[in-house]
Design a protein around this motif. Structure first.
Motif, PDB file in Angstrom:
ATOM      1  N   ALA A  11       0.833  -1.178   0.124  1.00 23.45           N
ATOM      2  CA  ALA A  11       0.066  -0.072  -0.021  1.00 23.45           C
ATOM      3  C   ALA A  11       0.757   1.316  -0.214  1.00 23.45           C
ATOM      4  O   ALA A  11       0.353   2.326  -0.083  1.00 23.45           O
ATOM      5  N   GLY A  14       5.219   4.402  -3.221  1.00 24.50           N
ATOM      6  CA  GLY A  14       6.051   4.145  -4.232  1.00 24.50           C
ATOM      7  C   GLY A  14       6.738   5.359  -4.853  1.00 24.50           C
ATOM      8  O   GLY A  14       6.829   5.406  -5.882  1.00 24.50           O
ATOM      9  N   THR A  15       7.234   6.183  -4.103  1.00 20.73           N
ATOM     10  CA  THR A  15       7.499   7.737  -4.504  1.00 20.73           C
ATOM     11  C   THR A  15       8.805   7.475  -5.238  1.00 20.73           C
ATOM     12  O   THR A  15       8.946   8.145  -6.193  1.00 20.73           O
ATOM     13  N   ARG A  16       9.627   6.391  -5.250  1.00 21.84           N
ATOM     14  CA  ARG A  16      11.105   6.386  -5.779  1.00 21.84           C
ATOM     15  C   ARG A  16      10.677   6.041  -7.273  1.00 21.84           C
ATOM     16  O   ARG A  16      11.704   5.889  -8.143  1.00 21.84           O
ATOM     17  N   LYS A  26       3.505   0.117  -7.693  1.00 18.41           N
ATOM     18  CA  LYS A  26       5.026  -0.242  -7.807  1.00 18.41           C
ATOM     19  C   LYS A  26       5.146  -1.736  -8.184  1.00 18.41           C
ATOM     20  O   LYS A  26       5.979  -2.207  -8.931  1.00 18.41           O
ATOM     21  N   GLN A 103      -5.446  -0.526   3.603  1.00 10.54           N
ATOM     22  CA  GLN A 103      -4.999   0.522   4.455  1.00 10.54           C
ATOM     23  C   GLN A 103      -5.293   1.785   3.903  1.00 10.54           C
ATOM     24  O   GLN A 103      -4.695   2.157   3.005  1.00 10.54           O
ATOM     25  N   GLN A 106      -1.146   5.769   4.868  1.00 10.81           N
ATOM     26  CA  GLN A 106       0.081   5.296   4.923  1.00 10.81           C
ATOM     27  C   GLN A 106       1.021   5.671   5.975  1.00 10.81           C
ATOM     28  O   GLN A 106       1.646   6.552   5.850  1.00 10.81           O
ATOM     29  N   LEU A 107       0.507   4.850   7.070  1.00 11.27           N
ATOM     30  CA  LEU A 107       1.345   5.037   8.254  1.00 11.27           C
ATOM     31  C   LEU A 107       2.522   4.464   8.564  1.00 11.27           C
ATOM     32  O   LEU A 107       3.038   4.451   9.431  1.00 11.27           O
ATOM     33  N   GLY A 108       2.716   3.578   7.494  1.00 15.80           N
ATOM     34  CA  GLY A 108       4.218   2.849   7.591  1.00 15.80           C
ATOM     35  C   GLY A 108       3.977   1.333   7.423  1.00 15.80           C
ATOM     36  O   GLY A 108       2.766   0.774   7.505  1.00 15.80           O
ATOM     37  N   ALA A 112       0.762  -1.261   8.061  1.00 17.46           N
ATOM     38  CA  ALA A 112       0.306  -2.061   7.039  1.00 17.46           C
ATOM     39  C   ALA A 112      -0.060  -3.561   7.422  1.00 17.46           C
ATOM     40  O   ALA A 112      -0.919  -4.180   7.278  1.00 17.46           O
ATOM     41  N   LEU A 129       7.941  -8.923   1.430  1.00 12.35           N
ATOM     42  CA  LEU A 129       7.844  -7.388   0.979  1.00 12.35           C
ATOM     43  C   LEU A 129       8.434  -7.748  -0.770  1.00 12.35           C
ATOM     44  O   LEU A 129       9.582  -8.121  -1.171  1.00 12.35           O
ATOM     45  N   ASP A 131       9.141  -5.712  -2.878  1.00 15.25           N
ATOM     46  CA  ASP A 131      10.394  -5.013  -3.215  1.00 15.25           C
ATOM     47  C   ASP A 131      11.792  -5.959  -3.315  1.00 15.25           C
ATOM     48  O   ASP A 131      12.734  -5.449  -3.849  1.00 15.25           O
TER      49      ASP A 131
HETATM   50  P1  UTP Z   1       8.591   1.402   1.370  1.00 17.15           P
HETATM   51  O1  UTP Z   1       9.547   2.030   2.279  1.00 17.15           O
HETATM   52  O2  UTP Z   1       9.648   0.925   0.296  1.00 17.15           O
HETATM   53  O3  UTP Z   1       7.691   2.314   0.674  1.00 17.15           O
HETATM   54  O4  UTP Z   1       7.763   0.353   1.848  1.00 17.15           O
HETATM   55  P2  UTP Z   1       7.048   2.646  -0.640  1.00 17.15           P
HETATM   56  O5  UTP Z   1       5.856   3.697  -0.300  1.00 17.15           O
HETATM   57  O6  UTP Z   1       6.773   1.346  -1.109  1.00 17.15           O
HETATM   58  O7  UTP Z   1       8.211   3.276  -1.724  1.00 17.15           O
HETATM   59  P3  UTP Z   1       8.900   4.709  -1.591  1.00 17.15           P
HETATM   60  O8  UTP Z   1      10.030   4.455  -0.448  1.00 17.15           O
HETATM   61  O9  UTP Z   1       7.868   5.762  -1.524  1.00 17.15           O
HETATM   62  O10 UTP Z   1       9.717   4.750  -2.850  1.00 17.15           O
HETATM   63  C1  UTP Z   1       8.113  -1.037   2.202  1.00 17.15           C
HETATM   64  C2  UTP Z   1       6.777  -2.017   2.041  1.00 17.15           C
HETATM   65  O11 UTP Z   1       5.841  -1.733   2.871  1.00 17.15           O
HETATM   66  C3  UTP Z   1       4.765  -1.194   2.150  1.00 17.15           C
HETATM   67  C4  UTP Z   1       5.317  -0.742   0.631  1.00 17.15           C
HETATM   68  O12 UTP Z   1       4.108  -0.857  -0.279  1.00 17.15           O
HETATM   69  C5  UTP Z   1       6.299  -1.791   0.458  1.00 17.15           C
HETATM   70  O13 UTP Z   1       5.949  -3.037   0.105  1.00 17.15           O
HETATM   71  N1  UTP Z   1       3.997  -0.387   2.700  1.00 17.15           N
HETATM   72  C6  UTP Z   1       4.801   1.080   3.190  1.00 17.15           C
HETATM   73  C7  UTP Z   1       2.492  -0.173   3.013  1.00 17.15           C
HETATM   74  O14 UTP Z   1       2.031  -1.140   2.554  1.00 17.15           O
HETATM   75  N2  UTP Z   1       2.027   0.879   3.551  1.00 17.15           N
HETATM   76  C8  UTP Z   1       2.772   1.930   4.055  1.00 17.15           C
HETATM   77  O15 UTP Z   1       2.087   2.697   5.050  1.00 17.15           O
HETATM   78  C9  UTP Z   1       4.038   2.094   3.917  1.00 17.15           C
END
Ligand code: UTP
Length: 286
Positions: A11, A14-16, A26, A103, A106-108, A112, A129, A131
């Protein structure tokens, strides 16, 4: 293996991967032709997981759609005699039961995982994960679940990383190494290099006890103001023996465009349908 359920949080914003992630989640941006989400679900299925819980944001309907059967496409593949692709399409849609929880904020990562509490209920479960893509002979999460069966307590995948990577990752402090396993004495999310207890970084595979949900309810926001899974696992350490697992195989962080490109190149160089032509093109280009 006693682990029946897997939680896959996708959730995040995915800003990168902006601007692509303005409309494409993403986890659906493919490594060659397979989305990281597909690879994570496949790994869980190979490990014997029966039920996958995806944690999605409210605008990620396309993630849920990925796993619904596609009869029109399957008919077309059947007519064209493309049985290999047809088999793959059917396998991913039918070997595991996939459900979604939302979720809303997006609180982390920790928050999630907490969203999956009701779906997981009172049993140990795993978290993957997408990623982190890991290619190895045995599914990494399956090996970890087997270690959990014999050791009890959380089992967390780790990898040795160079100094410059330490401040952006979760880092563990370990004792009593025995082969790929060691006991975790402490863990910290995104430490300064001088404060880091080791170079062993947490990679996105976890086997967790259901008590983690109480810890997640009570943990305060940590690094980046987010509810961190690492902090909740650290809160369990006084009462739960946790282990770090240095997994075999090849790992790519596909959470960045460059990491995704490296994983695609690795895959293209080894796959029988792409290796020869890609190798030739790469040699000419270099
Ligand atoms: P990341 O820290 O990589 O964040 O999340 P992100 O949003 O995916 O990507 P960036 O940093 O903005 O590019 C690690 C994992 O936790 C999930 C993400 O989807 C990823 O699988 N996550 C993170 C959530 O499901 N919810 C959140 O609030 C934060």
């Amino acid at each position: 293996m006693t682990i029946r359920k897997a939680v896959i949080p996708v959730a995040g914003f995915g800003t990168r991967f902006l601007p692509a992630t303005r409309s494409v989640p993403k986890v659906l941006i493919p490594v060659l032709d397979r989305p990281p989400l597909h690879l994570a679900v496949e790994e869980a299925a190979r490990a014997g997981v029966e039920h996958v819980v995806l944690v999605v944001s409210p605008d990620q309907q396309s993630v849920a759609d990925y796993f619904t059967p596609k009869p029109a496409v399957e008919d077309a593949l059947e007519r064209r005699g493309n049985h290999a692709l047809l088999g793959q399409m059917r396998d991913i849609a039918r070997t595991v039961d996939v459900s979604c929880v939302t979720q809303h904020e997006q609180l982390g990562l920790g928050h999630a995982v907490l969203m999956a509490r009701e779906a997981v209920d009172d049993e140990p479960f795993c978290v993957l994960l997408p990623d982190d893509v890991i290619w190895s002979d045995a599914p990494t999460i399956g090996s970890m679940a087997e270690h959990h069966d014999s050791l009890g307590g959380p089992v967390i995948a780790v990898k040795r990383v160079p100094d410059e990577a330490v401040p952006s990752l979760g880092i563990v402090d370990v004792r009593d190494a025995s082969g790929p396993l060691s006991r975790i004495a402490g863990m910290v999310e995104k430490p300064r290099l001088e404060d880091a207890p080791s170079n062993l970084a947490i990679i996105g595979r976890y086997v967790l006890p259901p008590r983690i949900f109480d810890a997640l309810e009570n943990v305060a926001p940590g690094a980046g103001g987010e509810i961190q899974l690492t902090d909740a696992i650290a809160a369990l350490l006084p009462t739960e023996a946790a282990h770090a697992y240095e997994f075999p195989g090849v790992h790519f962080d596909v959470g960045t465009p460059l990491g995704l490109l490296k994983a695609s190149v690795h895959d293209a160089l080894r796959r029988p349908d792409t290796a020869a032509e890609f190798r030739r093109w790469l040699a000419e280009t270099l």
